[in-house]
Enzyme design. Structure first.
Site, PDB file in Angstrom:
ATOM      1  N   GLY A   5      30.235  16.372  76.152  1.00 33.30           N
ATOM      2  CA  GLY A   5      30.934  17.178  75.241  1.00 33.30           C
ATOM      3  C   GLY A   5      31.145  18.568  75.315  1.00 33.30           C
ATOM      4  O   GLY A   5      30.248  19.297  75.890  1.00 33.30           O
ATOM      5  N   GLN A  56      26.785  23.244  79.743  1.00 35.11           N
ATOM      6  CA  GLN A  56      26.054  22.059  80.296  1.00 35.11           C
ATOM      7  C   GLN A  56      27.248  21.345  81.179  1.00 35.11           C
ATOM      8  O   GLN A  56      27.030  20.863  82.207  1.00 35.11           O
ATOM      9  CB  GLN A  56      25.637  21.046  79.380  1.00 35.11           C
ATOM     10  CG  GLN A  56      25.190  20.042  79.565  1.00 35.11           C
ATOM     11  CD  GLN A  56      24.340  19.000  78.709  1.00 35.11           C
ATOM     12  OE1 GLN A  56      23.111  19.227  78.542  1.00 35.11           O
ATOM     13  NE2 GLN A  56      25.070  18.298  77.805  1.00 35.11           N
ATOM     14  N   ASP A  79      28.499  21.520  74.412  1.00 39.25           N
ATOM     15  CA  ASP A  79      27.605  22.236  75.384  1.00 39.25           C
ATOM     16  C   ASP A  79      28.357  22.428  76.602  1.00 39.25           C
ATOM     17  O   ASP A  79      28.294  21.789  77.636  1.00 39.25           O
ATOM     18  CB  ASP A  79      26.521  21.090  75.585  1.00 39.25           C
ATOM     19  CG  ASP A  79      25.722  20.750  74.347  1.00 39.25           C
ATOM     20  OD1 ASP A  79      25.097  21.742  74.082  1.00 39.25           O
ATOM     21  OD2 ASP A  79      25.597  19.489  74.037  1.00 39.25           O
ATOM     22  N   HIS A  93      25.562  11.095  65.966  1.00 35.84           N
ATOM     23  CA  HIS A  93      26.572  11.661  64.963  1.00 35.84           C
ATOM     24  C   HIS A  93      27.995  11.527  65.222  1.00 35.84           C
ATOM     25  O   HIS A  93      28.069  10.904  66.297  1.00 35.84           O
ATOM     26  CB  HIS A  93      26.127  13.017  64.524  1.00 35.84           C
ATOM     27  CG  HIS A  93      25.945  13.980  65.711  1.00 35.84           C
ATOM     28  ND1 HIS A  93      27.247  14.311  66.344  1.00 35.84           N
ATOM     29  CD2 HIS A  93      24.973  14.628  66.113  1.00 35.84           C
ATOM     30  CE1 HIS A  93      26.863  15.167  67.300  1.00 35.84           C
ATOM     31  NE2 HIS A  93      25.740  15.367  67.327  1.00 35.84           N
ATOM     32  N   SER A 129      25.926  18.644  65.313  1.00 38.60           N
ATOM     33  CA  SER A 129      24.977  18.721  66.414  1.00 38.60           C
ATOM     34  C   SER A 129      23.612  17.725  65.545  1.00 38.60           C
ATOM     35  O   SER A 129      23.478  18.174  64.432  1.00 38.60           O
ATOM     36  CB  SER A 129      24.543  20.262  66.498  1.00 38.60           C
ATOM     37  OG  SER A 129      23.163  20.038  67.046  1.00 38.60           O
ATOM     38  N   HIS A 132      28.595  12.340  68.692  1.00 35.13           N
ATOM     39  CA  HIS A 132      28.603  11.310  70.055  1.00 35.13           C
ATOM     40  C   HIS A 132      29.296  10.097  69.818  1.00 35.13           C
ATOM     41  O   HIS A 132      29.791   9.762  71.062  1.00 35.13           O
ATOM     42  CB  HIS A 132      27.024  10.811  69.543  1.00 35.13           C
ATOM     43  CG  HIS A 132      25.965  11.940  69.962  1.00 35.13           C
ATOM     44  ND1 HIS A 132      25.260  12.124  68.747  1.00 35.13           N
ATOM     45  CD2 HIS A 132      25.487  12.423  70.790  1.00 35.13           C
ATOM     46  CE1 HIS A 132      24.130  13.058  69.205  1.00 35.13           C
ATOM     47  NE2 HIS A 132      24.632  13.104  70.514  1.00 35.13           N
TER      48      HIS A 132
HETATM   49  O1  PAF Z   1      23.630  16.760  75.967  1.00 36.65           O
HETATM   50  C1  PAF Z   1      22.655  16.346  75.801  1.00 36.65           C
HETATM   51  O2  PAF Z   1      22.370  15.495  74.890  1.00 36.65           O
HETATM   52  C2  PAF Z   1      21.345  16.292  76.892  1.00 36.65           C
HETATM   53  O3  PAF Z   1      21.310  17.609  77.516  1.00 36.65           O
HETATM   54  C3  PAF Z   1      21.801  15.236  78.168  1.00 36.65           C
HETATM   55  C4  PAF Z   1      22.993  15.486  78.744  1.00 36.65           C
HETATM   56  C5  PAF Z   1      21.679  13.907  77.476  1.00 36.65           C
HETATM   57  C6  PAF Z   1      20.531  15.279  79.065  1.00 36.65           C
HETATM   58  O4  PAF Z   1      19.228  15.253  78.340  1.00 36.65           O
END
Ligand code: PAF
Length: 282
Positions: free
Chosen positions: A147, A153, A150, A34, A185, A37
């Site tokens: 991003g 992450q 997240d 989307h 998302s 990304h």
């Molecule tokens: O953020 C995501 O889409 C996923 O967690 C990633 C970083 C591609 C790992 O699978």
């Protein structure tokens, strides 16, 4: 745009580019791209000579009760968007190539993974850290874009890059929102029209908190109670967490001061789990 379907092909491609003196920027995704990304790809495009996108729905970051089997996919649209954004290679591995029979090693993140989503998704960040480590070894990038949606992450990836001595620049991409504020998302595709209205409550809660903090509110507990009540006033919503924390270590804070604070939340709208966050600077 090259399409590379095995880790051997991907490693060979990256090896060749490196031999030619080219630099590589990498955007890992689980596909169903989307505008969020696309903004990561646009951020990465000018950073290096080559831009690699990976599309892999990583099974190890899903618990058995989560949406692995339902995860949306539209590979043709992904490839069209990737080409438009200037991607030079797409890595599309199969599960058995990344996790062959007998696979048993895991990268376990430290305390950063114990907060926020980690409390509710026990296997998630070990799965992310493991696959990101593998992807870094296969793609061998000089920079990688993740991003801020997240946010946890992103912090965990920054830490693993440091801890495991990857010589990779980790670059953060801003949250991209729909017109009404909903953070982009892939999981928004699960929402019914009515749930889509309820989903606005997340970004509205963030804005409300920001205003109150700018107006002098310092008590996170008071704000959490008000925000939870606000979100629960929308149909079919269930707050998983609302946290005010320090943006580096993600530890809960007990008083909001002049230091930057991360407000992060996770809410179930129907069966769909949504997350959002904002960094507040008084
Ligand atoms: O953020 C995501 O889409 C996923 O967690 C990633 C970083 C591609 C790992 O699978």
């Amino acid at each position: 745009m090259e399409i590379l379907k095995t880790k051997r092909e991907m490693q060979a491609w990256s090896g060749l580019k490196k031999k030619e003196g080219k630099t590589i920027c990498f955007v890992p995704t689980m596909g169903f791209l989307h505008r969020g990304h696309v903004s990561l790809l646009e951020k990465g495009r000018p950073l290096c000579d080559e831009l690699v996108l990976s599309i892999f729905v990583n099974p190890t970051q899903f618990s058995p009760n989560e949406d692995l089997d339902a995860y949306p996919s539209d590979i043709d649209n992904d490839l069209t968007l990737a080409k438009k954004a200037g991607v030079t290679a797409v890595f599309l591995p199969e599960k058995d190539d990344l996790y062959p029979g007998g696979f048993q090693t895991e990268v376990t993140p430290g305390p950063l993974a114990a907060h926020l989503c980690g409390k509710f998704r026990p296997v998630h960040f070990a799965g992310v850290a493991t696959v990101v480590t593998k992807l870094f070894n296969i793609v061998m990038p000089d920079a990688a874009v993740f991003g801020e949606k997240d946010y946890q992450q992103l912090q965990i990836v920054r830490q693993l890059t440091l801890d495991l001595d990857f010589n990779i620049d980790i670059v953060a991409g801003k949250i991209i929102r729909e017109k009404d504020g909903l953070a982009m998302s892939s999981r928004n595709a699960y929402l019914s029209a009515a749930q889509r209205v309820s989903a606005r409550s997340l970004s509205q809660a963030l804005q409300t908190a920001e205003k109150k903090i700018q107006a002098g509110e310092t008590d996170p507990e008071q704000l959490k109670t008000e925000l939870a009540a606000f979100i629960h006033s929308f149909d079919d919503t269930r707050v998983e967490y609302i946290c005010f924390c320090d943006p580096n270590r993600l530890m809960d804070i007990t008083r909001i001061s002049s230091k930057p604070v991360l407000l992060a939340l996770a809410v179930k709208v129907g069966h769909t789990r949504l997350i959002d966050n904002t960094l507040i600077n008084r």
